[in-house]
Design an enzyme around this catalytic site. Structure first.
Site, short mmCIF file in Angstrom:
data_model
loop_
_atom_site.label_atom_id
_atom_site.label_comp_id
_atom_site.label_asym_id
_atom_site.label_seq_id
_atom_site.Cartn_x
_atom_site.Cartn_y
_atom_site.Cartn_z
N ARG A 60 3.75 0.71 -1.57
CA ARG A 60 2.95 0.68 -2.56
C ARG A 60 2.67 -0.98 -2.45
NH1 ARG A 60 5.22 3.15 -8.13
NH2 ARG A 60 5.06 5.37 -7.38
N ASP A 62 1.07 -4.68 -3.92
CA ASP A 62 0.73 -5.48 -5.35
C ASP A 62 -0.59 -5.60 -5.47
OD1 ASP A 62 3.54 -5.25 -5.72
OD2 ASP A 62 3.99 -7.36 -4.74
N ARG A 211 5.85 -11.95 0.62
CA ARG A 211 5.12 -13.12 0.03
C ARG A 211 6.22 -14.34 -0.16
NH1 ARG A 211 1.80 -12.55 -4.59
NH2 ARG A 211 2.38 -10.46 -5.09
#
Length: 286
Positions: A60, A62, A211
């Site tokens: 998945r 973001d 990230r």
């Protein structure tokens, strides 16, 4: 076992890409535009079905994150697949918005599960440290960092993060989810165009992990932190307020890797096992 194929169904592997700019991430949400929602709606329309066929995705993404090599699967009734298989790609191309493309739709081999059978996910994060900023034609896929970056220092720091660890310091915790991951590759390269690209590959990633890692390593690259700092943060095992989660638009899911067909079922079973580190208490999730 969850994810088993029901009798009378065909599991279809979908290879796809999307520009994440205008999506609220992958997972369907009732009031927001998502990649899963768009594809499931398109599938229902082009197969003229009264029900929605749920997608299972390799990873998945973001909100704002892109994908070039995303993989999903969908289980379709045998009669629906038989009727639409030859025309499915062309019809999806006509129905899907232009920021999503499905490049392949084929019957998956036995044991295939887009999520659990994967052995790695490979992301790229792209950064420009050019004093003038980012090329306007690349601005939706490249982060501007307005300090010069030392790629050698970033690679030195990255080496201390490789292997199996609890990445709690670099993940946004989710109730019941493990933060133990195996980071297989983390490497920075400056291209001829000056863009600095991080290649990040792991068996799986927890929320915000890539990230956060990039944010920590940029601090090393611009001289604000020493090369040993990211590994010290990792060893501490708690979120550090100095670790900045960089913006999503520089991140692209490039590839999902799977084992040979005969190993798919075994890999799916293995990936569902609870993960712990030596000496650690059992985790509450798979």
């Amino acid at each position: 076992m969850s994810g088993d194929l029901e009798a009378g169904s065909v599991r279809v592997r979908l290879d796809l890409s999307y520009d994440g700019k205008d999506f609220s991430g992958w997972a369907r949400q009732a009031t927001r535009r998502t990649v899963q929602g768009e594809i499931e709606d398109a599938l229902r329309t082009v197969t003229r079905s009264s029900r929605t066929y749920d997608l299972t995705v390799a990873g998945r993404t973001d909100a704002g994150v892109h994908a070039r090599g995303q993989v999903a699967h969908v289980d379709l009734p045998e009669d629906v697949w038989a009727e639409h298989a030859d025309k499915l790609l062309r019809r999806l191309a006509g129905r899907l918005p232009h920021d999503i493309r499905v490049w392949r739709a084929e019957e998956a081999p036995a044991g295939f599960n887009a999520r659990f059978a994967a052995i790695y996910r490979r992301y790229a994060y792209r950064v420009s440290d050019h004093v003038g900023g980012v090329d306007p034609l690349l601005r939706g896929h490249v982060l501007w960092h307005d300090w010069p970056l030392d790629v050698d220092a970033m690679n030195e720091a990255s080496a201390g993060l490789l292997g199996e660890h609890d990445f709690a310091a670099y993940c946004k915790r989710r109730e019941g989810a493990t933060t133990i991951r195996t980071l297989q590759k983390l490497e920075w390269v400056r291209g001829d165009d000056g863009i600095v690209t991080a290649t990040v590959r792991a068996d799986a990633f927890c929320h915000n992990m890539v990230r956060s890692l990039v944010g920590a390593l940029l601090f090393v690259g611009d001289g604000h932190r020493p090369p040993e700092w990211p590994a010290k943060v990792l060893a501490a095992g708690v979120r550090d307020s100095a670790v900045h989660v960089v913006r999503p638009h520089g991140l692209t899911l490039e590839e999902v890797g799977y084992p040979a067909d005969e190993l798919l079922a075994a890999r799916s079973r293995e990936a569902r096992n609870k993960r712990t580190l030596p000496g650690a208490p059992p985790d509450s999730c798979c």
